[in-house]
Write an enzyme that holds these catalytic residues in place. Structure first.
Site, short mmCIF file in Angstrom:
data_model
loop_
_atom_site.label_atom_id
_atom_site.label_comp_id
_atom_site.label_asym_id
_atom_site.label_seq_id
_atom_site.Cartn_x
_atom_site.Cartn_y
_atom_site.Cartn_z
N ARG A 98 26.13 7.33 -6.80
CA ARG A 98 25.75 8.44 -7.66
C ARG A 98 24.41 8.92 -7.10
O ARG A 98 24.32 9.18 -5.90
CB ARG A 98 25.72 8.04 -9.14
CG ARG A 98 25.92 9.26 -10.07
CD ARG A 98 25.94 8.91 -11.55
NE ARG A 98 24.63 8.52 -12.05
CZ ARG A 98 24.38 8.20 -13.33
NH1 ARG A 98 25.36 8.23 -14.23
NH2 ARG A 98 23.16 7.86 -13.71
N LYS A 106 20.03 9.12 -24.87
CA LYS A 106 20.96 10.26 -24.71
C LYS A 106 22.20 10.15 -25.57
O LYS A 106 22.74 11.17 -26.00
CB LYS A 106 21.33 10.42 -23.24
CG LYS A 106 22.15 9.27 -22.68
CD LYS A 106 22.26 9.33 -21.17
CE LYS A 106 23.02 8.13 -20.66
NZ LYS A 106 22.83 7.90 -19.23
#
Ligand SMILES: *Cc1c(COP(=O)(O)O)cnc(C)c1O
Length: 360
Positions: free
Chosen positions: A131, A36
């Site tokens: 998260r 990414k």
């Protein structure tokens, strides 16, 4: 060559990938290369593959589509939970996706059935960083439902630490993940092939010499690109930390007072320049700014200091040195500076092997 630009030394990245892969192979752990930070750019993705990676992961489907389109030959994993609005692309382009919501998995199942495919999933478990992840006590009931869904294969479980709350991967939370793998196998009579332990923050734990238990894989991005572990940002032995640099051009270099003059109010970005001892110093301006990258994440050459930046000016104290107008300076990006620079259309991306500018 155009400036500003980001220079990427593919040979150094190849070395980093190969080295970490070999070291982790010794503890029976494979590496999923996370793409990414460079938006799945073909040259870097192919470097990952040539250096020995068989599996690549990205949090964005667009990047995975780009790599598929460029015929990058690796298994592709979506490492962020799919958006319902992208379910079709996820089933078409990804071998595996990471999931935490049964509703999303039901939709993946339905789409996979429509397309006559199977889709593999890894269930992310919450181990303290807060998260993504299913609460451990709910994992059993989620698995129970998933194994009945058509065209869905439960490939394994995973966890992500250190990213949101800074919780360190350690022998306790990694043992908890291993125990969950055993629990699923015992309760449902399955084999849990993949236990994806974490990211570059897991390297200290992996190399600590302790038993790595059931962990089969780590997802690595920053450590491969920047040569750093990410808990303390220490250099990893034997890796290059200078594979990637940002090059910007000098547009002004003058002797100026070190103190501003006038009534002080807000600046363009709310920060204030670094304080300096009163006097005069050569101040040099580079044509790069917060619109291009995270200027707080840039390290200048030694002997120079970044004083601050606005949208498109980076102001540096170059001491007694005037810099030639039009000359170039190379700065080291941290991860935040790197991802913003890679995403910016105003920086060209230059790979060492061809030293040719490719369009952004
Ligand atoms: C970004 C990301 C990674 C890679 O993290 P690095 O710190 O770059 O190694 C791994 N897993 C997930 C889920 C991610 O989002």
């Amino acid at each position: 060559m155009t400036t500003p630009r980001i220079e990427i030394d593919l040979d150094k990245i190849h070395h980093n990938v190969h080295t970490l892969c070999q070291r982790l192979a010794c503890c029976g752990i494979t590496v999923t290369g996370v793409t990414k930070a460079f938006l799945g750019r073909t040259e870097i993705a192919n470097t990952f593959v040539r250096a020995g990676l068989q599996s690549l992961g990205d949090s964005r489907i667009e990047n995975i589509k780009a790599m598929r389109h460029a015929h990058v030959t690796a298994s592709m994993t979506l490492i962020r939970a799919p958006m319902l609005s992208q379910i079709r692309d996820v089933v078409v382009h990804c071998d595996i996706s990471f999931n935490t919501e049964i509703e999303t998995i039901r939709r993946l199942s339905a789409m996979a059935r429509t397309l006559s495919r199977t889709h593999a999933i890894v269930l992310m478990v919450e181990l303290g960083d807060l998260r993504e992840g299913i609460m451990p006590e709910n994992l059993g009931s989620v698995v129970q439902e998933i194994i009945r869904l058509p065209n869905i294969v439960l490939k394994g479980i995973g966890s992500n630490l250190a990213c949101f709350s800074g919780v360190s991967p350690d022998s306790a939370n990694m043992a908890e993940l291993s125990a969950l793998a055993y629990f699923i196998e015992a309760r449902f009579g399955l084999t849990v092939d993949v236990v994806s332990g974490g990211n570059s923050a897991n390297l200290e734990w992996a190399f600590s010499g302790e038993d790595t238990g059931r962990i089969t894989d780590l997802r690595l991005g920053e450590s491969l690109l920047l040569g750093l572990e990410t808990l303390h940002r220490n250099t990893i032995d034997g890796l290059y930390t200078d594979a990637i640099s940002i090059v910007a051009e000098v547009i002004e270099s003058k002797l100026k007072p070190t103190q501003p003059r006038g009534t002080i109010a807000q600046t363009a970005f709310g920060g204030t320049p670094d304080t300096r001892v009163a006097g005069n110093a050569v101040q040099t301006i580079l044509a790069i700014g917060n619109q291009d990258t995270d200027t707080l994440g840039l390290t200048p050459p030694s002997g120079m200091r970044i004083l601050g930046a606005s949208g498109d000016h980076l102001v540096m104290d170059t001491g007694s040195e005037y810099m030639a107008i039009g000359s170039e300076l190379s700065l080291r990006p941290n991860y935040s500076a790197l991802i913003r620079a890679m995403t910016s259309p105003s920086l060209s991306k230059v790979m060492n092997t061809q030293m040719e500018t490719t369009p952004t």
